[in-house]
Every structure is written in structure tokens, then in C-alpha cells.
Design an enzyme around this catalytic site. Structure first.
Site, short mmCIF file in Angstrom:
data_model
loop_
_atom_site.label_atom_id
_atom_site.label_comp_id
_atom_site.label_asym_id
_atom_site.label_seq_id
_atom_site.Cartn_x
_atom_site.Cartn_y
_atom_site.Cartn_z
N HIS A 49 0.68 -1.52 -0.03
CA HIS A 49 -0.01 -0.15 0.09
C HIS A 49 0.87 1.14 -0.10
CE1 HIS A 49 -4.12 -1.59 0.24
NE2 HIS A 49 -3.54 -2.72 1.09
N GLY A 143 -4.85 -11.64 -3.69
CA GLY A 143 -3.98 -10.76 -3.51
C GLY A 143 -2.65 -11.12 -4.21
N ASP A 190 1.43 -3.80 -9.87
CA ASP A 190 1.00 -5.05 -10.39
C ASP A 190 1.24 -5.11 -11.91
OD1 ASP A 190 -0.21 -5.19 -7.92
OD2 ASP A 190 -2.19 -5.10 -8.37
C1 GLA Z 1 -3.22 -3.95 -4.99
C2 GLA Z 1 -2.95 -2.52 -6.08
C3 GLA Z 1 -1.56 -2.30 -5.88
C4 GLA Z 1 -1.06 -2.17 -4.79
C5 GLA Z 1 -1.38 -3.29 -3.69
C6 GLA Z 1 -1.24 -2.95 -2.35
O1 GLA Z 1 -2.66 -4.89 -5.33
O2 GLA Z 1 -3.41 -2.88 -7.17
O3 GLA Z 1 -1.28 -1.13 -6.73
O4 GLA Z 1 -1.35 -0.83 -4.03
O5 GLA Z 1 -2.80 -3.48 -3.77
O6 GLA Z 1 0.39 -2.82 -1.97
#
Ligand code: GLA
Length: 458
Positions: A49, A143, A190
Site C-alpha cells: 500500500h 492478492g 502489479d
Molecule cells: C493492489 C493494487 C496495488 C497495490 C497493492 C497493495 O494490488 O493494485 O497497486 O497498491 O494492492 O500494496
């Protein structure tokens, strides 16, 4: 010795999954695919985050990915099917604007985000008809970035189908932006790792400008992923965007306290840059300026000197308009602390002292505690799983990805991996029939995988 980064286009290798996808495509659409595109999911080792606050993160790609088999058609439509029967087949007209209904997220909206991103980049008024079969094996809502892998795969498919060419960095930036059509205000982690990953190495991803750097993980330890089996769909809830908004408000509050011009300041990483402060100094500033009690909207209007109208259009998102209280102290503490842990993690990997594994494990554990207590993005099952992982031999264990469910990532000394897997299986999965049924795809060792690619028939 420096090696060239892997190419975006590669020849098809003899691969069973690809052959099965080809067969599925032929059953669905008759002819053979013209090309294939693939984009991996990821596991974030540390730096949770903080990408949307402008700070660097440290993920690696996983082997699980989204594959698509594609051909062009003359029907004036995008025809999209999924090998998984849970996901329905759809047809979208190429002559109408692509509409993504945020209130009602569907699997194929992620694909359409990627299509729309490339369409806008090149100003394509009418897309060519495409037939496409998708096969994803990234566990959904866990996740591990199954949704971004689909967005990235679709971006790649649309680029190739339109005979365009882009660098991996451009693709990552376009796909990070266009995923916002679904309503989640994520950072770029991501999509960046999905395109920029290289087999065998994790990456430090810096933003603005986007820049990947190899991070050599220590010998003698493995990373194990375990899913707590609580699903979290970030597009279907407002948890994620509430955190994004809290970080924006905290940025404004800190900037205000330092007498900075507020214009263009929305990310926590901008404040230390503006005032030339270290992360440690920022942690002290947070204690000085922000109180731990939640802030009401009225207090925020007063401190920032803004109207409720400005607050709701400039700081809130569509799905956070209802929120009345905001925890600014805790969120900003997490972000600056986590940003510092990422840099320490990278420097331990670079310097490789004899106690590397212990040092990295400690950083992962601190990260989990901060996510759990300050950012409040864990859940009881994830906390229980992290505890079990630590008791089963992991040196470090933490939630990975957005949280509120999904996976933990644990660092385990290589010689302890078999006993670790056995112990976690026994303590977390076997006692619960639902978890036991999901165990095979929920508990696995992961090595840094390669990035997105287009595959052509030999
Ligand atoms: C999701 C979002 C990312 C990042 C994560 C937390 O995967 O797409 O951009 O913020 O949560 O680290």
C-alpha cells in the site's frame, strides 16, 4: 555481465497448457489462433500500500499467469470466452464505446480495461474484430494480482492485434492507468512487475519515472505463498479506496503544516521531496502534526480551508463519498515506515551479510504488524495464517497484495521447506474441509517468474 532484457515477442515452445488453449480456441471459434499473449500474476515481498503514495515496492512475478489465444475476425465484435466455465462468454461491439460499469464488476471488465487503454493510447476509432479465449491460473481474489494480469494480457493482445508496438514500460504505465476504469485507484506495482519481471530475480520498482532494478534474493531461503481462503475483491468493496483517500488527506495535512503550496500534492512521497526530509524525519513529523483519533470531515475542511464540495470532488472517490471519519496518523505512519523497510530490504539483498535471512525476515514481520495494526488491511484468518507460518519454521511472514483476505508470503530456509509445508497444511488447511479442498492451489513455493510476452507459432 549485463544481459539483454527478455524480448516481448517469442516463438511458441512446446507447452501443454498452450496446446490445450489452442484446442479450446479451435472448439470455440473454428480456426486457429493467430498469436498468444501471456501476463503473470505477482507476489509482493515487501512494500504494501505504498505504490499509490509514490514509494518503491519490491515484488516478483509468479509462475501463474493469464494466457490468451487470439485471432482477428470480420464480425465487427470482440468475442471473448474463458476456458473456466464459471466465467461467461461475451460479445462486445467494436463500433460502440466500451462501457465499464463500476457498480457491477464482471470478470471481462478487466479485459475491456486493457482494450480501452490501448485504444485510447493510439486514438483507434474502430477496433478490429477479435476472437479471444482466455485461460488464467492465478487464484482469483487472493492478492496475487489475477485482475491486473488480465488487464495486462488484454493490453498486449490489443496492441498486437492493432499491429502497434510499445515498450514494456509504456505498456505497464498504460495498463496501470486503464485499470482505474474499474474504479480501484491502485498504484502501478502489479502492472509494472507483470511486464518488467525477469525469471530468477525480484525487482525494486520505482515510480515517476517507472524504473525496475534487479534484486538478488538470498541463497538458502525460499518464498512460500499460502492463501487464507478468504476472498477479497477490491473492486467490489470500498476498503481499498478509503485507504487511498486517507493517504491523500494526510498528504494535504502534512503539506499544510509545512506551509507548502497544496497544488498538485496528493501523494505522501511528495512531501519529503518538497521539504527535503528523510523517512525518519517524516515519521517524526507525522507524530507532531497528526493526531491518532480519527478525523471528521468538518475538522478536515477547517484545517485545509476547503469546502465540502472541494473535498468530495478533489479528494474522495466515487465509492468513498459516504465515509465520515478518516485515520490519518496511522495510515501515514504505515506508509513512511513501510517505504523505509523496502529500502532496507533491498540493501540487505545487495550487501548480503551473513545474517541476511534473519534481517529480511524481521523486516517482513514488521511489515505485517504495520499492515495489521496501522493500516488495518489484514483479517483474523490472515493473521492466524501468518502466526502458523512463523511457528512452522518461516523466518518472516506477511500478508501480500491488498489484504483483507488472500495470501501470506513467507520466507523459509530452504532445508525447512518440506517440514514447513507439512506443518502449515496440518494446522491451517486440514482442520477445515473448505480450506482442505483448496489446499493444492493455496499453498506453494514460488520462484521469481518471467514477464508478459507475445507468443507466435513457430
Ligand atoms: C493492489 C493494487 C496495488 C497495490 C497493492 C497493495 O494490488 O493494485 O497497486 O497498491 O494492492 O500494496
Amino acid at each position: 555481465m549485463a544481459t539483454n532484457p527478455p524480448k516481448l515477442k517469442v516463438a511458441v515452445v512446446d507447452d501443454e497448457r498452450l496446446q490445450n488453449l489452442k484446442n479450446a480456441f479451435e472448439r470455440q471459434f473454428g480456426g486457429s489462433p493467430l498469436f498468444y499473449a501471456c501476463a503473470p500474476g505477482r507476489v509482493n515481498l515487501i512494500g504494501e500500500h505504498i505504490d499509490y503514495c509514490g514509494f518503491s515496492v519490491l515484488p516478483m512475478a509468479i509462475e501463474q499467469n493469464v494466457f490468451a489465444a487470439v485471432s482477428l475476425n470480420h464480425s465487427g465484435t470482440i468475442q471473448l470466452a474463458n476456458v473456466n466455465p464459471l466465467y461467461n462468454q461475451i460479445t462486445v461491439s467494436c463500433s460502440e464505446e466500451i462501457v465499464i460499469d463500476r457498480a457491477n464488476p464482471k470478470w471481462y471488465y478487466y479485459f475491456l480495461c486493457g482494450v480501452k487503454g490501448i485504444q485510447e493510447k493510439f486514438g483507434i476509432t474502430r477496433l478490429p474484430g477479435m476472437s479471444c479465449v482466455v485461460d488464467g491460473n492465478v487464484p482469483p481474489s487472493s492478492g496475487l494480482s489475477s485482475s491486473s494480469a488480465l488487464v495486462c494480457c488484454a493490453g498486449l493482445v490489443t496492441m498486437e492485434a492493432n499491429q502497434q508496438s510499445l515498450s514494456k514500460v509504456d505498456l505497464a504505465e498504460i495498463c496501470a492507468k486503464c485499470e482505474c476504469y474499474i474504479g480501484t485507484e491502485g498504484g502501478g506495482m502489479d502492472q509494472s512487475i507483470s511486464f518488467l519481471a525477469e525469471k530468477g530475480t525480484a525487482k525494486l520498482i520505482e515510480f515517476e519515472p517507472l524504473r525496475p532494478t534487479d534484486v538478488r534474493l538470498p541463497d538458502g531461503a525460499m518464498f512460500v505463498i499460502s492463501n487464507c481462503c478468504v476472498e477479497m475483491n477490491k473492486a467490489a468493496s470500498s476498503h481499498f479506496n478509503i485507504r487511498v483517500v486517507e493517504c491523500r488527506i494526510a498528504t494535504k495535512m502534512l503539506a499544510q503544516a509545512k506551509g507548502l503550496d497544496q497544488n498538485g500534492l496528493l501523494k505522501l512521497a511528495q512531501v519529503p521531496k518538497e521539504i527535503n526530509a528523510s523517512l525518519e524525519e517524516m515519521l517524526a513529523l507525522v507524530d507532531e502534526v497528526l493526531h491518532p483519533e480519527p478525523y471528521s470531515q468538518e475538522e478536515i475542511f477547517k484545517v485545509l480551508g476547503i469546502t465540502s464540495q472541494q473535498f468530495s470532488t478533489e479528494l474522495l472517490t466515487a465509492n468513498t463519498q459516504h465515509v465520515t471519519h478518516f485515520k490519518l496518523h496511522q495510515r501515514a505512519k504505515h506508509v513512511y515506515g513501510e517505504a523505509a523497510r523496502v529500502l532496507r530490504f533491498k540493501s540487505v539483498c545487495d550487501c548480503a551479510p551473513p545474517d541476511s535471512i534473519q534481517l529480511l525476515g524481521d523486516l517482513m514481520n514488521q511489515s505485517h504488524v504495520s499492515c495489521r495494526d496501522l493500516y488495518e488491511c489484514s483479517c483474523p484468518e490472515l493473521d492466524q495464517l501468518v502466526d502458523i507460518c512463523l511457528k512452522s519454521g518461516a523466518v518472516g511472514s506477511r500478508l501480500t497484495g491488498a489484504g483483507w483476505g488472500g495470501c501470506a508470503v513467507s520466507m523459509v530456509p530452504s532445508d525447512k521447506v518440506p517440514s514447513f509445508l507439512q506443518a502449515v497444511r496440518k494446522a491451517y488447511y486440514l482442520p477445515d474441509p473448505r480450506r482442505a479442498a483448496m489446499e493444492k492451489q493455496s499453498l506453494f513455493v514460488s520462484k521469481p517468474g518471467g514477464g508478459a510476452a507475445i507468443y507466435l507459432e513457430k
